[in-house]
Design an enzyme around this catalytic site. Structure first.
Site, mmCIF file in Angstrom:
data_model
loop_
_atom_site.group_PDB
_atom_site.id
_atom_site.type_symbol
_atom_site.label_atom_id
_atom_site.label_comp_id
_atom_site.label_asym_id
_atom_site.label_seq_id
_atom_site.Cartn_x
_atom_site.Cartn_y
_atom_site.Cartn_z
ATOM 1 N N ASN A 13 50.754 41.366 41.969
ATOM 2 C CA ASN A 13 50.488 40.340 42.993
ATOM 3 C C ASN A 13 51.059 40.752 44.346
ATOM 4 O O ASN A 13 50.440 40.515 45.385
ATOM 5 C CB ASN A 13 51.046 38.983 42.556
ATOM 6 C CG ASN A 13 50.110 38.274 41.595
ATOM 7 O OD1 ASN A 13 49.075 37.755 41.998
ATOM 8 N ND2 ASN A 13 50.449 38.283 40.320
ATOM 9 N N HIS A 65 51.142 30.861 39.312
ATOM 10 C CA HIS A 65 51.321 30.626 37.877
ATOM 11 C C HIS A 65 50.007 30.958 37.162
ATOM 12 O O HIS A 65 48.928 30.533 37.614
ATOM 13 C CB HIS A 65 51.717 29.169 37.613
ATOM 14 C CG HIS A 65 51.977 28.929 36.155
ATOM 15 N ND1 HIS A 65 53.150 29.322 35.551
ATOM 16 C CD2 HIS A 65 51.204 28.393 35.189
ATOM 17 C CE1 HIS A 65 53.081 29.021 34.253
ATOM 18 N NE2 HIS A 65 51.909 28.460 34.016
#
Ligand code: GAR
Length: 208
Positions: free
Chosen positions: A14, A110
């Site tokens: 990420n 998440h």
């Protein structure tokens, strides 16, 4: 220019999506000031180094107690004068003193569609194991602001991903990263950097 700190614990895919987004111009008006890992061996720190970004490790193991670790983490972020803290696979509970100091200025990715498969104990592969065990046909990812609960803060963006018959936790994790996480995290940062996100009464509103 939005100055961000990216906090990581592991592989840092990420983080890489954010670095690439800034390079390619899909994330505008944003600069990564520092990458902080709680784990000295995190490959994410290697990614920061390759991109010429300050990377450092602050681990609870380096401090006598949790309070001192929490204070050190906050002090470091304040030293870099960041506007936004981005949790990109950071597996340490964020100290309350940090949440107070950065209200609606901490975001987290998440790997599920909150409120499914989230909260205490749901992180990394465990999320995908739980989704497969329940037999859901759709999962996905969520970017949200961080409040004092676990995965309870205002939701900024979500993206669904289909679960396939032959999925393993690993294959589902990978597809959710590729199809959802690496897209919605850069998108959320770009929106915040360009003043498009506001929080009112615990809900996020986007002005495109
Ligand atoms: C990502 O899948 C992220 O959504 C998850 O950890 C992984 C980190 O991967 N975060 C959580 O589970 C937080 N509860 P990365 O280091 O390759 O970005």
């Amino acid at each position: 220019m939005l100055k961000i700190a990216v906090m990581v614990s592991g592989g840092g895919t990420n983080l890489q999506a954010i670095i690439d987004g800034i390079d390619q111009g899909t994330i505008t008006n944003t600069q990564i000031a520092v990458v902080i890992s709680n784990n000295a061996n995190a490959y994410a720190l290697e990614r920061a180094k390759k991109a010429g970004i300050d990377g450092l490790c602050i681990s609870p193991k380096q401090y006598a107690d949790r309070e001192q670790f929490n204070a050190a983490l906050l002090a470091k972020v304040q030293e870099y004068e960041v506007d936004l803290i981005v949790l990109a696979g950071f597996l340490v509970v964020i100290p309350e003193i940090m949440i107070d100091a950065y209200e609606n200025r901490i975001i987290n990715i998440h790997p599920s569609l909150i409120p499914s498969f989230c909260g205490t104990g749901y992180y990394g592969l465990k999320v995908h194991e739980a989704a497969l065990a329940r037999g859901v046909k759709v999962s996905g990812a969520t970017v949200h602001f961080v409040d004092k609960g676990t995965d309870t803060g205002p939701i900024i963006l979500q993206k669904p991903v289909s679960v396939l018959e032959e999925d393993t936790p690993e294959s589902l994790q990978r597809r959710i990263m590729e199809q959802a996480e690496w897209k919605i995290m850069p998108q959320a940062i770009d929106w915040i950097a360009n003043g498009k996100v506001r929080v009112e009464q615990g809900r996020v509103h986007i002005t495109e």
